[in-house]
Design an enzyme around this catalytic site. Structure first.
Site, short mmCIF file in Angstrom:
data_model
loop_
_atom_site.label_atom_id
_atom_site.label_comp_id
_atom_site.label_asym_id
_atom_site.label_seq_id
_atom_site.Cartn_x
_atom_site.Cartn_y
_atom_site.Cartn_z
N ASP A 16 -0.10 7.81 2.03
CA ASP A 16 1.33 7.79 2.38
C ASP A 16 1.66 7.24 3.76
O ASP A 16 2.53 7.79 4.47
CB ASP A 16 1.90 9.20 2.25
CG ASP A 16 1.80 9.76 0.85
OD1 ASP A 16 1.38 9.02 -0.05
OD2 ASP A 16 2.12 10.94 0.65
N LYS A 63 2.90 8.01 -6.46
CA LYS A 63 2.79 9.42 -6.83
C LYS A 63 4.12 10.13 -6.60
O LYS A 63 4.89 9.75 -5.72
CB LYS A 63 1.67 10.10 -6.05
CG LYS A 63 1.86 10.20 -4.54
CD LYS A 63 0.61 10.78 -3.89
CE LYS A 63 0.75 10.93 -2.38
NZ LYS A 63 1.67 11.99 -1.98
N CYS A 101 -0.06 16.27 1.98
CA CYS A 101 -0.54 15.32 0.98
C CYS A 101 -2.04 15.04 1.08
O CYS A 101 -2.71 14.85 0.06
CB CYS A 101 0.26 14.02 1.07
SG CYS A 101 1.98 14.23 0.57
#
Length: 238
Positions: free
Chosen positions: A27, A139, A172
């Site tokens: 990310d 995702k 995450c």
């Protein structure tokens, strides 16, 4: 390559086969690490994530030259948030205060939306832009394994070790590491290539806490310099 890289790590040294290892870039997108992104708009200090760009870039350059698979993840949703859970779902509730789905004007002048796919907000920061040979995984939850093709992609390449970089450490990154462990992947988190904004100014931060948990039960942690030096040494000996 047929050889293994051995590196200093915590809680003990660990080795990996570059042919069966992937770098997972979690990310590193505008919403988390750029001015005008979700975290910045929420008033959070994103400098810890901004500081990751240089060390991650060095890892990726070396890993690509050594032939490692590079996988990027992006947390993003449909514009109608149909994949963010219903109104009572924890994921939807927890992200409301972060303005998920909010229409914004991006710093480049484009019309964009917070955490929505195919917008400026969810694009990877330019300094770490994926190459054509890299894999990009979309995702819609914290873990990169949840309802994504990641596991199938890794198993098709006989991957057994994952080097983790990106943000954020306690959300995450840790979520994906836990799911990786449940699937019997060996996870190595690079301490200087991950960051956490939660309690970043506390005496013991939420960056350190998941690293300790990972070292105890879910994998290993290491410094990027050790990984880079091992890959360079292996390439020189080839």
């Amino acid at each position: 390559m047929g050889s293994r890289c051995s590196i200093a790590a915590k809680p003990e040294p660990v080795s990996f086969d570059p042919d069966r290892t992937a770098v997972i870039v979690i990310d590193m997108q505008h919403d988390f690490g750029s001015r005008g992104g979700m975290f910045d708009l929420a008033g959070l200090d994103i400098s810890p994530i901004e500081r990751l760009v240089q060390p991650i870039s060095l890892v990726l350059d070396t890993a690509r030259k050594a032939g490692l698979l590079i996988v990027y993840t992006k947390q993003e949703h449909n514009s109608d948030l149909s994949d963010a859970g219903n109104d009572d779902a924890p994921h939807r509730i927890k992200h409301r205060r972060m303005n998920i789905g909010r229409a914004v004007t991006a710093p480049d002048g484009s019309e964009s939306m917070v955490l929505v796919r195919d917008t400026w907000n969810t694009a990877i920061v330019p300094a770490l832009a994926p190459r054509p040979t890299d894999v990009v995984i979309s995702k819609h939850r914290y873990s990169a394994f949840f309802e994504t093709p990641l596991d199938a992609i890794l198993r098709a390449r006989r991957t057994n070790t994952l080097l983790f970089v990106g943000a954020t450490t306690s959300i995450c990154v840790e979520s994906t590491v836990r799911d990786a462990t449940f699937r019997d992947y060996r996870s190595i988190v690079l301490r200087d290539c991950t960051a956490e904004l939660i309690s970043a100014d506390a005496a013991r931060s939420n960056h350190e806490a998941p690293l300790l948990t990972i070292e105890l039960l879910f994998g290993w942690t290491a410094h990027s310099n050790d990984v880079i030096e091992a890959l360079l040494a292996m390439s020189a000996a080839a």
